[in-house]
Scaffold this active site. Structure first.
Site, PDB file in Angstrom:
ATOM      1  N   HIS A 164       0.840  -1.195   0.000  1.00 36.20           N
ATOM      2  CA  HIS A 164       0.000   0.000   0.000  1.00 36.20           C
ATOM      3  C   HIS A 164       0.867   1.233   0.000  1.00 36.20           C
ATOM      4  O   HIS A 164       2.009   1.213   0.460  1.00 36.20           O
ATOM      5  CB  HIS A 164      -0.950   0.015   1.207  1.00 36.20           C
ATOM      6  CG  HIS A 164      -0.259  -0.171   2.507  1.00 36.20           C
ATOM      7  ND1 HIS A 164       0.134  -1.414   2.968  1.00 36.20           N
ATOM      8  CD2 HIS A 164       0.154   0.721   3.432  1.00 36.20           C
ATOM      9  CE1 HIS A 164       0.744  -1.268   4.136  1.00 36.20           C
ATOM     10  NE2 HIS A 164       0.777   0.018   4.438  1.00 36.20           N
ATOM     11  N   HIS A 218       1.146   5.200   1.215  1.00 39.38           N
ATOM     12  CA  HIS A 218       0.602   6.236   2.107  1.00 39.38           C
ATOM     13  C   HIS A 218       0.678   7.593   1.409  1.00 39.38           C
ATOM     14  O   HIS A 218       1.740   7.955   0.880  1.00 39.38           O
ATOM     15  CB  HIS A 218       1.457   6.369   3.379  1.00 39.38           C
ATOM     16  CG  HIS A 218       1.448   5.177   4.271  1.00 39.38           C
ATOM     17  ND1 HIS A 218       0.662   5.109   5.403  1.00 39.38           N
ATOM     18  CD2 HIS A 218       2.146   4.013   4.238  1.00 39.38           C
ATOM     19  CE1 HIS A 218       0.888   3.962   6.033  1.00 39.38           C
ATOM     20  NE2 HIS A 218       1.787   3.275   5.344  1.00 39.38           N
TER      21      HIS A 218
END
Ligand code: 5GP
Ligand code: ZN
Length: 137
Positions: free
Chosen positions: A100, A102
């Site tokens: 992922h 940020h």
């Protein structure tokens, strides 16, 4: 889809999340424990443990989407800056082992610390490292 993976479940909508964007490849959500107001996570729907596993096509789409989300965050939140952070491995701060990105909006005096101590370097050492990485590409 990895059965025991939290972000597989979130990305595919099996666990609800504060979703700001979704398409067939990605879900973008608000981090439940944000570093600052509006901290977003871009999560691919397909499971990749980390950046080493990510394929080029997904990586390209991901960064293209990141530019779009960053502009939307700037306009909606009025942040003064934005950091992109992506952790790989426990030592690098990764706590959820589904890749992922940020997107952390930055505000004056927000207390976020992403700084490191710059070290001196020697030319011979830089050359050795440069050659080693270049060879591995
Ligand atoms: P990492 O440390 O792996 O780079 O980042 C994981 C991030 O996921 C953390 O910032 C954490 O707050 C966020 N997070 C963990 N569990 C959940 C969750 O269930 N929902 C949401 N929205 N964020 C989560
Ligand atoms: Zn997963």
């Amino acid at each position: 889809m990895k059965d025991d993976c939290l972000f597989c479940k979130i990305a595919r909508g099996k666990i609800s999340s504060a979703t700001v964007y979704e398409d067939s490849h990605f879900r973008v959500i608000l981090d439940v424990n944000p570093a600052t107001k509006g901290h977003c996570l871009i999560i691919p729907k397909e499971h990749f443990d980390n950046i080493y596993d990510l394929d080029a096509e997904t990586a390209g789409k991901l960064f293209s989407l990141a530019t779009c989300i960053a502009r939307a965050m700037r306009d909606a939140l009025g942040c003064e800056g934005l950091n992109i952070v992506q952790n790989n491995g426990e030592i690098a701060g990764q706590t959820v082992f589904h890749f992922h990105l940020h997107l952390i909006p930055r505000y004056k005096d927000d207390g976020v610390q992403l700084a490191w101590t710059p070290h001196e370097s020697e030319e011979a050492q830089l050359e050795e490292i440069r050659a080693a990485i270049r060879k591995a590409i």
